[in-house]
Enzyme design. Sequence first.
Site, PDB file in Angstrom:
ATOM      1  N   ALA A 188       3.155   9.518  -0.133  1.00 49.35           N
ATOM      2  CA  ALA A 188       4.195  10.468  -0.537  1.00 49.35           C
ATOM      3  C   ALA A 188       5.426   9.739  -1.090  1.00 49.35           C
ATOM      4  O   ALA A 188       5.473   8.504  -1.112  1.00 49.35           O
ATOM      5  CB  ALA A 188       4.566  11.335   0.654  1.00 49.35           C
ATOM      6  N   HIS A 189       6.411  10.512  -1.506  1.00 37.53           N
ATOM      7  CA  HIS A 189       7.620   9.930  -2.123  1.00 37.53           C
ATOM      8  C   HIS A 189       8.358   8.988  -1.166  1.00 37.53           C
ATOM      9  O   HIS A 189       8.486   9.276   0.009  1.00 37.53           O
ATOM     10  CB  HIS A 189       8.585  10.972  -2.670  1.00 37.53           C
ATOM     11  CG  HIS A 189       8.835  12.161  -1.811  1.00 37.53           C
ATOM     12  ND1 HIS A 189       9.577  13.222  -2.242  1.00 37.53           N
ATOM     13  CD2 HIS A 189       8.434  12.480  -0.566  1.00 37.53           C
ATOM     14  CE1 HIS A 189       9.631  14.121  -1.302  1.00 37.53           C
ATOM     15  NE2 HIS A 189       8.947  13.706  -0.279  1.00 37.53           N
TER      16      HIS A 189
END
EC number: 2.3.1.191
Lengths: 347, 347, 347
Positions: free
Chosen positions: A240-241
Amino acid sequence: MQFTAQQIGILLNGNVDGNPDVTVNELAKIEEAQAGSLSFLANPKYEPFLYQTGASVVIISEEFIPSAPVTATLIRVKDPYSAFSVLLEKYNTLKLNKTGIEEPSFIHPSAKIGEDVYVGAFAYIGAGVVIGNNCKIYPQVYIGDNVEIGNDCSFFPGVKIYYDCKIGSDVVIHAGTVIGSDGFGFAPQADGSYNKISQIGNVIIEDDVEIGSNSSIDRATMGSTIIRKGVKLDNLIQLAHNVEIGKNTVIASQTGISGSTKIGEQSIIGGQVGIVGHVSIARGTQIQAQSGINRAIEEEGKKWAGSPATTYSNQMRAQVIFNRLPELERKLEELQKKLQENINKNS
Amino acid sequence: MQFTAQQIGILLNGNVDGNPDVTVNELAKIEEAQAGSLSFLANPKYEPFLYQTGASVVIISEEFIPSAPVTATLIRVKDPYSAFSVLLEKYNTLKLNKTGIEEPSFIHPSAKIGEDVYVGAFAYIGAGVVIGNNCKIYPQVYIGDNVEIGNDCSFFPGVKIYYDCKIGSDVVIHAGTVIGSDGFGFAPQADGSYNKISQIGNVIIEDDVEIGSNSSIDRATMGSTIIRKGVKLDNLIQLAHNVEIGKNTVIASQTGISGSTKIGEQSIIGGQVGIVGHVSIARGTQIQAQSGINRAIEEEGKKWAGSPATTYSNQMRAQVIFNRLPELERKLEELQKKLQENINKNS
Amino acid sequence: MQFTAQQIGILLNGNVDGNPDVTVNELAKIEEAQAGSLSFLANPKYEPFLYQTGASVVIISEEFIPSAPVTATLIRVKDPYSAFSVLLEKYNTLKLNKTGIEEPSFIHPSAKIGEDVYVGAFAYIGAGVVIGNNCKIYPQVYIGDNVEIGNDCSFFPGVKIYYDCKIGSDVVIHAGTVIGSDGFGFAPQADGSYNKISQIGNVIIEDDVEIGSNSSIDRATMGSTIIRKGVKLDNLIQLAHNVEIGKNTVIASQTGISGSTKIGEQSIIGGQVGIVGHVSIARGTQIQAQSGINRAIEEEGKKWAGSPATTYSNQMRAQVIFNRLPELERKLEELQKKLQENINKNS
């Protein structure tokens, strides 16, 4: 690609024992090898195959003394497995030796491309892209605007790299993997809908990283999602980010790591693991397949298992008893009964 | 893209406090920002960074009173986080402002394409396709025959949309995601083989939906797999045939939902969750990451966890004791012994 | 594509009961069907819909006697579900009847392509590829050098097949799936880094296999990863290097199978299952969704569940008690107390 035992002996700096002129054109496991194949024997458990193998040439230890007749030509080296790995690599280098630009491909006039690069048909190279030397950009790869790529990278067919990402040298990315898609960020609104939080960061991948097929590595909201030098990721992985993966960490397939989590160096993470967001995982952590990590891990070099995870040894003990729960409950009920009988008897 | 503090102040309807002529050309987090960056301070916990930041401009609350000297120009607004989000969005709109048709692309003569659309190189637009205005169809996207698409959609590189699917307006789909692949339907035969059940339905995606990268949304056997308005899906998600996701529901990455299941509105589903087929999940349901839902959920707005899932609070209690199972078993054994001693003593 | 009830009756060898001239142009579920639709009634539970349906034509059992007036034309057949399946298949065959070579596509001069093949735009067919008759290679598919493909295969948009893989006849692969990416093999080095072990094997897919979208099937290190005849794989599945899947085995989405594991014939594996490497799973094994298999399974035809998995019935019993653990602990504590009271009383 046909080689004599003699040629391979010279290449591996080994001694040829048998017919030096026999030729091979493929590599095979000793138990499956047929005439024209080159094989190796490293694990003593496989020795019986040596006396039955169809292989024309077998790489073997310097010290090995056969206990039965061998028809294959032997090449004697210090470490047969390493020697064979060298051959595997050379074989693959020859197999995957494409260069040049295939048409039609799309290369923006402002892109800068190094020497001896392969660009396959239907590959897309955007504005301001910089690609180093000896890179292989396979067909249908997409490289967005202003992406920077070092030397000696291979991006297999259909890899997609969004704008502004930065990739080092000796990076291999397998087919279908996406680098730099938007992080999953939305702000809930009073009416129940969600507003998109624009994701304007990027992904940085350092040198010597390999990523399997169909993985998704999201760009940071701001700043960078970072994959450090020497990391190896398997297929269908989700980062994820703003995740950061420490140097030389290895992650097996279908694992997902939530936003802003940092994984320490030299960690080993099994398949289908899930790790919660916004935590740090210490250096040298080992995580069993299918585990769920719901908090930070501060002690280095420990082994974890279960969902939610505990230390590996605690988890193993608890799981053994979990499987005996019906028996445990029965014992408890018997005990209740027995105690009651005892009370009744003594009252 | 270079702006003065003055220009940004006007854009955000804020008051400029400091040099109005200082320029910025990028957005950054306050703890990482360097000269030329624009940042924001919303969370009081980050206030110390304000006095050290290299940012040239910082968006800040109207009421904020600094407790030390600040070198950055401040722009004072009501809600700094919202104001910054607006800038992020504008930044991204400028970044991703492509229009026009790149060549070579494939657009079937019968396709109807709206105004100000971007069609990237190697994109494929099939027969009878209808695309609204301001859509961005990135390189290597595939849009099958008779697909209908509203306005203002972005389909990132390599998105594949099978024939007959219907997509609303303001829909974003990230790279590698597949919409409308066949549902997994096979009828077992007497000889152990399986016959394919043709999947002739489609996928309907309503307005304001965002889907991450490398997800798979299968078409219905008959009828439609439906993703309602405002739904947000992360990466590597599986929606099987005839699934329906209610309005404004959010699903994290690597979750899978089996055939014909309906998820209620405003639900929040964690990552790596699995949900069985042919059930309804009530409105406002929250499901913990890695849970397994093996039945319908009828009560609205409840939180669930575990595999198979129970209510969140029950699961938490049971998990705590699971980790103490070795201790529990030991206690039981001691009790058995003690009772036996007591019985022996009193007999 | 418009047909009369009469034409469909002839096609299905059924008796038309009602207006033979009414026309239909789509297939629909009986509860959703509108004028111009063809539907079917097989499950008696759906009979009430027969009297309300908007369908123009309904396929129904020979023996069915309506209990109320029916407006639709009926076509009476022996097995309505099978008859309808036949129509679904014919419908799909008509829908997906593309042939010919679209431009621009890339077909290496040394590739051999059979008759009546469809090659979509931006498809890539490498050197030495052999493709049989009636295959459909959709846009943006990649077929690497020396891949061999039988007859009647469909590879949907964006499928990627690496070099040297071998694929049988009647194989369907959905969009985004990758066949033949490198297995995940790295040898740890003294300095903490990893050396790549070249993966020079291939993937063999036998006849009648279907694979869903965005799955990853890795090539063998040496030898072959093998998918036997009749296997059906869902979306987002991971098969590691040297895995072998037995004949007619069915695997649901997001399941991962680790390296060198062999799955027996006629097995049924649920979604999100993980299976450890280097084990054999017996013929006819059934595995519950989200299970983790951490060892070989030797007994044929058994059902397993849990992570780590036990027999299904044991797992069900243990899970029931897991949910009652707080109660179990309370009982144990009460027992301790009662015993102590009893001891005190009697001492």
